[in-house]
Design an enzyme around this catalytic site. Structure first.
Site, PDB file in Angstrom:
ATOM      1  N   LYS A 126       0.828  -1.203   0.000  1.00 28.44           N
ATOM      2  CA  LYS A 126       0.000   0.000   0.000  1.00 28.44           C
ATOM      3  C   LYS A 126       0.861   1.252   0.000  1.00 28.44           C
ATOM      4  CE  LYS A 126      -1.681   2.306   3.359  1.00 28.44           C
ATOM      5  NZ  LYS A 126      -2.340   2.805   4.589  1.00 28.44           N
TER       6      LYS A 126
ATOM      7  N   ASP B 225      -6.489   0.510   1.171  1.00 26.66           N
ATOM      8  CA  ASP B 225      -6.513   0.635   2.630  1.00 26.66           C
ATOM      9  C   ASP B 225      -7.873   0.119   3.117  1.00 26.66           C
ATOM     10  OD1 ASP B 225      -8.322   2.586   1.937  1.00 26.66           O
ATOM     11  OD2 ASP B 225      -7.357   4.184   3.080  1.00 26.66           O
TER      12      ASP B 225
END
Length: 217
Positions: free
Chosen positions: A127, A145
């Site tokens: 991420k 997320d």
């Protein structure tokens, strides 16, 4: 429940994107940064923390350690006071100290424009790499997320909880050149409307396009 055809899902994805573009035309990261190094540090700090808490802490942190070279000379104990208001600050201080050292040792103090190289840094996972590469270097990426994952499941664009699998599902539905916008728009929508515990469905621009699958997810 009847399984949605691929064509219908692609059409719905296109309509969702159009609605998000109208609702959040200027969607972008809410982390405050001036260069790739600051973005990398802020993104590492944002794990299990709010962007607001990170933005409150980073001005003093960056004043003390404006680049990787400066931060590489700091110990975790010296970094800790600057980020004490952020969750998991002790572990993050250790990661930042080592991250800065590795940037100097491996990359001349610069954040590399390379996915695998960023992922290899302490505190930086998939991420983080996607956030940094997309925002700092303009690379197409979808950083998954908790908000992006939740909305992907509620919109029935993915059945997975694994972020990597959600990322692949979304990439298959949306045009590559809109991946970065999509990531930011979904985050904003998740924070403002499609909340985890009590989504505001009546006030949601996506309500007509939402099958309301897994609303509690």
């Amino acid at each position: 429940m009847r399984r949605e055809s691929k064509n219908n899902k692609l059409t719905r994805a296109r309509d969702v994107l159009s609605s998000l573009e109208a609702e959040y035309p200027d969607a972008r990261t809410e982390l405050v940064y001036r260069n790739p190094f600051e973005l990398l540090v802020a993104t590492v700090l944002s794990a299990q923390a709010t962007d607001r808490s990170v933005n409150l802490a980073t001005p003093a942190l960056f004043a003390a350690y404006p680049d990787a070279q400066a931060m590489s000379q700091a110990t975790p104990e010296q970094i800790e006071p600057f980020i004490r208001t952020i969750g998991l600050y002790r572990a993050k201080a250790k990661n930042l100290a080592r991250l800065a050292q590795l940037l100097v040792e491996r990359h001349g103090g610069e954040v590399p424009d390379d996915f695998d190289a960023v992922v290899a840094l302490p505190g930086a996972g998939r991420k983080t790499a996607n956030v940094v590469l997309s925002n700092a270097f303009g690379r197409p990426a979808i950083a998954v997320d908790t908000h992006v994952g939740r909305l992907a499941r509620r919109l029935a664009f993915s059945e997975h909880t694994n972020p990597d699998k959600v990322e692949r599902d979304l990439e298959a539905l949306f045009a590559r050149e809109r991946w970065v916008f999509l990531h930011h728009a979904l985050i904003l929508h998740g924070r403002r409307v499609c909340l985890a515990r009590k989504p505001n469905c009546p006030g949601c621009v996506l309500e007509p396009l939402c099958p309301k699958v897994g609303v509690a997810s």
